[in-house]
Design an enzyme around this catalytic site. Structure first.
Site, PDB file in Angstrom:
ATOM      1  N   LYS A   5       0.835  -1.209   0.000  1.00 37.94           N
ATOM      2  CA  LYS A   5       0.000   0.000   0.000  1.00 37.94           C
ATOM      3  C   LYS A   5       0.867   1.254   0.000  1.00 37.94           C
ATOM      4  CE  LYS A   5      -4.509   1.065   1.997  1.00 37.94           C
ATOM      5  NZ  LYS A   5      -5.213   1.157   0.728  1.00 37.94           N
ATOM      6  N   GLU A  38      -7.481  -5.454 -10.328  1.00 38.12           N
ATOM      7  CA  GLU A  38      -8.396  -4.879  -9.331  1.00 38.12           C
ATOM      8  C   GLU A  38      -8.805  -3.497  -9.796  1.00 38.12           C
ATOM      9  OE1 GLU A  38      -6.699  -4.084  -5.450  1.00 38.12           O
ATOM     10  OE2 GLU A  38      -4.725  -3.706  -6.305  1.00 38.12           O
TER      11      GLU A  38
HETATM   12  N1  PLP Z   1      -7.040  -2.629  -3.357  1.00 39.86           N
HETATM   13  C1  PLP Z   1      -6.585  -1.383  -3.241  1.00 39.86           C
HETATM   14  C2  PLP Z   1      -5.756  -0.835  -4.330  1.00 39.86           C
HETATM   15  C3  PLP Z   1      -6.909  -0.625  -2.110  1.00 39.86           C
HETATM   16  O1  PLP Z   1      -6.475   0.625  -1.979  1.00 39.86           O
HETATM   17  C4  PLP Z   1      -7.698  -1.201  -1.104  1.00 39.86           C
HETATM   18  C5  PLP Z   1      -8.003  -0.462   0.110  1.00 39.86           C
HETATM   19  O2  PLP Z   1      -7.393  -0.599   1.130  1.00 39.86           O
HETATM   20  C6  PLP Z   1      -8.145  -2.511  -1.277  1.00 39.86           C
HETATM   21  C7  PLP Z   1      -7.807  -3.198  -2.416  1.00 39.86           C
HETATM   22  C8  PLP Z   1      -8.965  -3.173  -0.232  1.00 39.86           C
HETATM   23  O3  PLP Z   1      -8.197  -3.569   0.860  1.00 39.86           O
HETATM   24  P1  PLP Z   1      -8.826  -3.668   2.299  1.00 39.86           P
HETATM   25  O4  PLP Z   1     -10.002  -4.559   2.190  1.00 39.86           O
HETATM   26  O5  PLP Z   1      -7.767  -4.250   3.142  1.00 39.86           O
HETATM   27  O6  PLP Z   1      -9.208  -2.292   2.692  1.00 39.86           O
HETATM   28  C1  COI Z   2      -9.208   1.832   1.888  1.00 37.52           C
HETATM   29  O1  COI Z   2     -10.191   1.200   1.538  1.00 37.52           O
HETATM   30  O2  COI Z   2      -8.875   1.928   3.084  1.00 37.52           O
HETATM   31  C2  COI Z   2      -8.352   2.496   0.929  1.00 37.52           C
HETATM   32  O3  COI Z   2      -7.243   2.758   1.256  1.00 37.52           O
HETATM   33  C3  COI Z   2      -8.902   2.815  -0.398  1.00 37.52           C
HETATM   34  C4  COI Z   2      -8.757   4.218  -0.855  1.00 37.52           C
HETATM   35  C5  COI Z   2      -9.532   5.205  -0.068  1.00 37.52           C
HETATM   36  C6  COI Z   2      -7.359   4.614  -1.111  1.00 37.52           C
END
Ligand code: PLP
Ligand code: COI
Length: 349
Positions: free
Chosen positions: A193, A229
């Site tokens: 991330k 994604e």
């Molecule tokens: N993919 C991306 C690129 C994201 O920024 C996020 C957000 O966090 C997700 C997937 C989903 O991840 P999570 O379910 O851990 O928030």
């Molecule tokens: C999240 O779902 O926490 C993300 O980071 C997605 C986006 C707001 C960058």
């Protein structure tokens, strides 16, 4: 007891049900500094700005990463955070991948506890549909001119009450497959991330919205054949025989929401599977959606791919299995059903 923040028990005066996914000022944030090889104790501050050296690695060489998780007020009036240790582990993985000093799992969890506790009055009331978004951030602070990692880091966490990421909440959105922009390379940093991945998605996201779509769906950068994604969320689909499938790829973020849905889909008899999903398959699915902390589950009503469109919702409503997954996830997050998997951490009052 927090060293700053309000001891008021009265909720903040906000129009909770009208919140968008945006920044609202709260009482404080928390910061920890890493220098001379160790982290300090962390401090809560009201300051919304960060003093950064002009040669800091976070500004020049992308030594920056973040996380996103949510706190909820439960049916019983507790404040809980969802799967915080998973976010801590992911920041550890991300930090190490770009040679940053990550906080320990314990420190990450403690930071979330302290900042949520100190901003308790900003946790949206149960039943409003809103939540408290928690944004941990890790940045390289030390000055460097040569391309090398910093010696000093800052770890901070701010919180902000939010509504749905896609403006209509649990309603199907239109997506478009992006063929001209790659989000992340297979052996690059798509699985962590870091801010650069989001920079890479800004142009495609803006172009999708200009054309009337909610966001772009990215294909794998090597062959442009498989779904990766979308900008802020993982992709999943429900096949016509009721199976939950989601892309297997080295260049997507391992979503904690998706991992949770895989567990729940299994319990609901949807035979979850991670596998490469060829783009042509979108025309065969019964339902599709994207999932993430911000997006929760956002049903996909249609996906445009070139001059064809795969349509999953004809009446503006989400499909039945997507709805089952959403209801089950939300019920756990709001403690409307027992937390059978131990996914919730209660923040002490
Ligand atoms: N993919 C991306 C690129 C994201 O920024 C996020 C957000 O966090 C997700 C997937 C989903 O991840 P999570 O379910 O851990 O928030
Ligand atoms: C999240 O779902 O926490 C993300 O980071 C997605 C986006 C707001 C960058």
């Amino acid at each position: 007891m927090s060293d700053i923040g309000t001891q008021e028990t009265q909720k903040a005066d906000l129009n909770w049900s009208e919140l968008i996914f945006g920044y609202t000022k709260t009482d404080c944030n928390i910061r920890y500094t890493y220098s001379n090889g160790h982290w300090d104790e962390g401090v809560l501050t009201k300051d919304e700005t960060i003093p950064v050296h002009m040669a800091a690695t976070c500004l020049h060489y992308g030594q920056e990463c973040f996380e996103g998780l949510k706190a909820f007020e439960t049916k019983g009036g507790d404040v809980v955070v969802f799967r915080v240790e998973e976010n801590a582990k992911r920041m550890d993985f991300t930090g190490r991948k770009i040679l940053m000093q990550p906080p320990s799992i314990e420190m990450f969890v403690e930071a979330v506890d302290r900042v949520v506790q100190a901003n308790r009055r900003f946790v949206p009331p149960y039943g409003t549909g809103a939540s408290l978004y928690i944004r941990p951030l890790l940045i390289g602070m030390g000055p460097r001119v040569g391309v090398k990692p910093a010696d000093d880091y800052m770890f901070m966490v701010f919180v902000t009450p939010v509504g749905p990421y896609f403006k209509n909440g649990f309603k199907p959105v239109k997506m478009i497959v992006e063929e001209k922009v790659d989000r992340a390379a297979p052996l690059g940093v798509g699985d962590v991330k870091v801010g650069g991945n989001y920079a890479a998605s800004l142009r495609a996201g803006a172009s999708a919205r200009e054309k009337g779509y909610a966001d772009a769906v990215y294909l794998d950068a090597k062959e442009h054949k498989y779904i990766d994604e979308s900008g802020p969320a993982n992709f999943f689909a429900i096949t016509k025989d009721g199976q939950y499938i989601t892309p297997k790829s080295d260049s997507i973020l391992p979503s904690i929401t998706n991992k949770s849905l895989i567990t729940l889909a299994g319990e609901l008899g949807m035979r979850p599977e991670r596998r490469p999903i060829a783009i042509e398959e979108i025309f065969d699915f019964a339902e599709a959606g994207c999932c993430g902390t911000a997006a929760v589950i956002t049903p996909i009503g249609s996906i445009r791919h070139g001059d064809r469109e795969a349509v999953y919702s004809h009446d503006g409503e989400p499909g039945p299995l997507t709805t089952q997954l959403y209801n089950k996830l939300r019920a756990i997050q709001l403690s409307e059903v027992p937390d059978a998997h131990g996914w919730l951490r209660t923040i002490k009052g």
